[in-house]
Design a protein around this motif. Structure first.
Motif, PDB file in Angstrom:
ATOM      1  N   VAL A 504     -42.055  16.628 -67.948  1.00  0.00           N
ATOM      2  CA  VAL A 504     -41.933  15.487 -68.866  1.00  0.00           C
ATOM      3  C   VAL A 504     -41.057  14.403 -68.253  1.00  0.00           C
ATOM      4  N   PHE A 505     -40.005  14.796 -67.515  1.00  0.00           N
ATOM      5  CA  PHE A 505     -39.149  13.815 -66.844  1.00  0.00           C
ATOM      6  C   PHE A 505     -39.958  13.007 -65.827  1.00  0.00           C
ATOM      7  N   ALA A 506     -40.819  13.695 -65.070  1.00  0.00           N
ATOM      8  CA  ALA A 506     -41.671  12.989 -64.111  1.00  0.00           C
ATOM      9  C   ALA A 506     -42.644  12.058 -64.827  1.00  0.00           C
ATOM     10  N   ILE A 507     -43.183  12.502 -65.957  1.00  0.00           N
ATOM     11  CA  ILE A 507     -44.092  11.649 -66.740  1.00  0.00           C
ATOM     12  C   ILE A 507     -43.360  10.414 -67.239  1.00  0.00           C
ATOM     13  N   LEU A 508     -42.125  10.589 -67.699  1.00  0.00           N
ATOM     14  CA  LEU A 508     -41.346   9.456 -68.190  1.00  0.00           C
ATOM     15  C   LEU A 508     -41.168   8.402 -67.104  1.00  0.00           C
ATOM     16  N   LEU A 509     -40.811   8.839 -65.910  1.00  0.00           N
ATOM     17  CA  LEU A 509     -40.620   7.882 -64.814  1.00  0.00           C
ATOM     18  C   LEU A 509     -41.942   7.228 -64.418  1.00  0.00           C
ATOM     19  N   SER A 510     -43.036   7.996 -64.440  1.00  0.00           N
ATOM     20  CA  SER A 510     -44.340   7.438 -64.073  1.00  0.00           C
ATOM     21  C   SER A 510     -44.797   6.395 -65.086  1.00  0.00           C
ATOM     22  N   VAL A 511     -44.644   6.711 -66.362  1.00  0.00           N
ATOM     23  CA  VAL A 511     -45.038   5.756 -67.401  1.00  0.00           C
ATOM     24  C   VAL A 511     -44.189   4.494 -67.309  1.00  0.00           C
ATOM     25  N   GLY A 512     -42.887   4.669 -67.073  1.00  0.00           N
ATOM     26  CA  GLY A 512     -42.015   3.513 -66.937  1.00  0.00           C
ATOM     27  C   GLY A 512     -42.423   2.614 -65.788  1.00  0.00           C
ATOM     28  N   ALA A 513     -42.768   3.214 -64.641  1.00  0.00           N
ATOM     29  CA  ALA A 513     -43.184   2.417 -63.487  1.00  0.00           C
ATOM     30  C   ALA A 513     -44.490   1.688 -63.755  1.00  0.00           C
ATOM     31  N   CYS A 514     -45.447   2.377 -64.391  1.00  0.00           N
ATOM     32  CA  CYS A 514     -46.753   1.760 -64.648  1.00  0.00           C
ATOM     33  C   CYS A 514     -46.646   0.597 -65.626  1.00  0.00           C
ATOM     34  N   ILE A 515     -45.931   0.811 -66.714  1.00  0.00           N
ATOM     35  CA  ILE A 515     -45.845  -0.261 -67.711  1.00  0.00           C
ATOM     36  C   ILE A 515     -45.031  -1.432 -67.168  1.00  0.00           C
ATOM     37  N   SER A 516     -44.080  -1.164 -66.290  1.00  0.00           N
ATOM     38  CA  SER A 516     -43.310  -2.247 -65.680  1.00  0.00           C
ATOM     39  C   SER A 516     -44.203  -3.128 -64.809  1.00  0.00           C
ATOM     40  N   ILE A 517     -45.078  -2.502 -64.014  1.00  0.00           N
ATOM     41  CA  ILE A 517     -45.990  -3.266 -63.161  1.00  0.00           C
ATOM     42  C   ILE A 517     -46.924  -4.124 -64.010  1.00  0.00           C
ATOM     43  N   ALA A 518     -47.457  -3.544 -65.077  1.00  0.00           N
ATOM     44  CA  ALA A 518     -48.371  -4.295 -65.933  1.00  0.00           C
ATOM     45  C   ALA A 518     -47.678  -5.488 -66.588  1.00  0.00           C
ATOM     46  N   LEU A 519     -46.491  -5.272 -67.129  1.00  0.00           N
ATOM     47  CA  LEU A 519     -45.775  -6.362 -67.786  1.00  0.00           C
ATOM     48  C   LEU A 519     -45.347  -7.438 -66.798  1.00  0.00           C
ATOM     49  N   THR A 520     -44.965  -7.034 -65.597  1.00  0.00           N
ATOM     50  CA  THR A 520     -44.589  -8.013 -64.572  1.00  0.00           C
ATOM     51  C   THR A 520     -45.785  -8.865 -64.175  1.00  0.00           C
ATOM     52  N   TYR A 521     -46.955  -8.253 -64.054  1.00  0.00           N
ATOM     53  CA  TYR A 521     -48.155  -9.028 -63.723  1.00  0.00           C
ATOM     54  C   TYR A 521     -48.463 -10.053 -64.809  1.00  0.00           C
ATOM     55  N   PHE A 522     -48.388  -9.648 -66.066  1.00  0.00           N
ATOM     56  CA  PHE A 522     -48.655 -10.583 -67.155  1.00  0.00           C
ATOM     57  C   PHE A 522     -47.639 -11.723 -67.152  1.00  0.00           C
TER      58      PHE A 522
END
Length: 606
Positions: A504-522
């Protein structure tokens, strides 16, 4: 909340554990083998009492009006045991290996009405006691309370004056210990006049039985008649929920976003080739989206020293959290006690201070920072100062109420020494290495001297909306698992699913990285190049959602009450949210930085 009297003085009690800083000490329940011969004395230590629903509100057992020796001799404790609120002292119980005892008198007592009222308040608040036999904790309730009927209403309170100890052995070792009041009638504490004394006789029995179990760890769950709830089992709902969310987000970033990027790059590069013969001054004419801000996207942000300190401390806690989970996976902690994890966390925090110093100073020098000494001071203070202020308030409340959770002066000096002699010097050393190894910031685009004007942004691209989206999605990935962690830390559950926790800790970091990239692109698509702090705040706001969840947990999922437990819960929950802000903000920033480098490196420009 019952305010108990201050415990007896223990001036030199803590000296032995000063040498145990780098040692784990033996936690109760750990496989610490002690061999006995028939008739050898087995010491029973009394430890602490406290309300069942307030795990962090504990008091010394001898603060209650109970059978107490004339001279109290305390046991030397490890650092983890002290941090866990343990205060073990020898008792009047006489137990010998493999020798049964039938209703032996422990002591006679004459209690005043004030002492009886003291016991009544403790029993009404469901006080439990904890004893320790051969490093095995045994627990039971102090008394008995019965509420029945409406008209007439019945309210009965009784004190357990007889305890049955059941101990199992294999060969010359104790495997299991328990205490019971199953066949005992409580002594009533009702109907005492103000000037009347209550006579009590405390007794106990000891029963030994042989078991085929050779090791304590081999005993099956559920066979111990556990006082606290059983160990948590695997909760597949949490795992499936987290997996679905991370697959959706990774799929969104990898498929949709990359297709959009590919189209953007193809269009921008085609436009560049068709206008390559034109004047360089007209480079930006007709462009829109993230390409047009290529001369501003790497413009260094304000408060760069604070930003670097956040990244440094966040990297430190990423290493600390990973280290704790890996150590748990390797079986280095006793699942029934939290003291060993506390000791390991303190030691790892001190040792990982070099990471915070290195990351902060390295990036600070890369982005043109000159006041690196101030940057090191800011880095080492970013967490330690809020932690010290929070701990001071919590410890003062514990001390004022006589709780064993209040740290002794020697323990405080020890922890301060660890920080001064290990944590702070390693931060400075890491900062020196980071500064000396830093190369200039490698930006794929040149930055103009004059900043470009940012067009008005729609409401859904505001910082608040980005923080809401960027914080809620990672929080939802761990929300189910978060309940079990809270139930372990702030409740009576026992957490052993460290493999699931690591997942779950790895999932948390992965989700955080993915959503950060998406929001930065927008954000960049709206020609807003102020992504540096936005990337930290967007996903770092998960810490705020975790704190809000802690408020919900306190109000709707727990039975905690009283000033002592409330101050500790909200104080350390606030710190927990702050730590998650630092960790996820760091992951978010470096993910966005890597993404921005990628898209602008692949953009053809003169």
């Amino acid at each position: 909340m019952t305010v108990l009297g201050h415990p007896p003085s223990w001036s030199c009690q803590w000296l032995p554990f000063l040498i145990l800083l780098l040692g784990t000490g033996r936690e109760p329940g750990v496989e610490g083998v002690t061999h006995y011969k028939a008739g050898d004395p087995v010491i029973l230590y009394v430890n602490k009492v406290g309300p069942y629903h307030n795990p962090q509100e504990t008091y010394h057992y001898y603060q209650l009006p109970v059978c107490c020796p004339e001279k109290i001799r305390h046991k030397s404790l490890s650092l983890g045991e002290v941090l866990d609120g343990d205060r073990m002292a020898e008792s009047l119980y006489e137990i010998r290996f493999r020798e049964n005892v039938e209703k032996r008198i422990l002591c006679h007592m004459q209690l005043s009405s004030a002492q009886v009222e003291h016991l009544r308040q403790a029993i009404e608040e469901l006080y439990y006691f904890e004893f320790v036999v051969d490093d095995l904790p045994i627990r039971g309730f102090v008394g008995y309370m019965e509420e029945s009927g409406f008209l007439p209403h019945s309210h009965k309170i009784g004190l357990w004056t007889h305890l049955d100890f059941h101990l199992e052995f294999h060969g010359d070792r104790i495997i299991f210990a328990n205490v019971s009041v199953r066949d005992v009638k409580p002594h009533s504490l009702d109907g005492l006049r103000a000037d009347e004394f209550l006579g009590l006789t405390h007794t106990y029995s000891v029963r030994w039985s042989e078991t085929s179990v050779e090791r304590r760890s081999d005993r099956r769950r559920g066979d111990d008649g556990g006082f606290f709830p059983r160990t948590l089992e695997i909760h597949w709902l949490s795992i499936i929920n987290s997996m679905v969310l991370v697959f959706l987000l990774v799929g969104f970033v990898a498929v949709i976003l990359m297709r959009v990027l590919r189209n953007d790059l193809a269009r921008y590069n085609l436009d560049e080739e068709t206008t390559s013969a034109g004047s360089g001054d007209d480079f930006d004419q007709g462009d829109n989206g993230w390409k047009i801000i290529h001369t501003d996207v790497f413009r260094f942000p304000p408060y760069r020293g604070l930003l670097c300190a956040v990244l440094g401390v966040g990297a430190q806690f990423l290493a600390l959290g990973t280290g704790i989970i890996v150590m748990a996976l390797l079986g280095m902690f006793n699942v029934h006690r939290h003291g060993a994890i506390n000791s390991a966390a303190i030691l790892l925090y001190a040792l990982t201070c070099c990471i915070s110093g290195y990351v902060s100073s390295h990036f600070y020098r890369q982005i043109g920072g000159e006041r690196w000494v101030w940057n090191i001071i800011l880095t080492t203070s970013l967490f330690s100062v809020p932690f010290f202020l929070t701990w001071s308030v919590v410890n003062s409340v514990h001390w004022a109420n006589g709780s064993t959770q209040a740290l002794p002066a020697t323990t405080i000096l020890l922890l301060l020494t660890v920080w001064l002699l290990v944590g702070f010097p390693l931060t400075v050393i890491g900062g020196i290495f980071g500064k000396n190894n830093a190369s200039p910031f490698d930006a794929p685009c040149r930055t103009k001297n004059i900043a470009r004007e940012i067009p008005p942004q729609p409401w859904y691209k505001s910082t608040l909306i980005h923080m809401t989206v960027g914080g809620f999605l990672p929080f939802s990935a761990i929300s189910v698992e978060l309940y079990y962690i809270f139930a372990t830390v702030w409740g009576r559950e026992q957490y052993t699913l460290y493999g699931i926790l690591f997942f779950v800790f790895a999932i948390l970091l992965s989700v955080g990285a993915c959503i950060s990239i998406a929001l930065t692109y927008f954000q960049l698509s709206g020609e807003d190049y102020r992504w540096w702090w936005r990337s930290v705040l967007s996903v770092g706001s998960t810490g705020l959602f975790i704190f809000l969840y802690s408020v919900f947990y306190y109000a709707r999922r727990s039975n905690m009450s009283g000033a002592v437990q409330t101050v500790e819960f909200f104080g350390y929950s606030l710190l927990t949210g702050y730590v998650f802000f630092l960790m996820l903000g760091t992951i978010s920033f470096f993910s966005s930085l890597k993404f921005i480098r990628y898209i602008y490196v692949n953009l053809k420009m003169d």
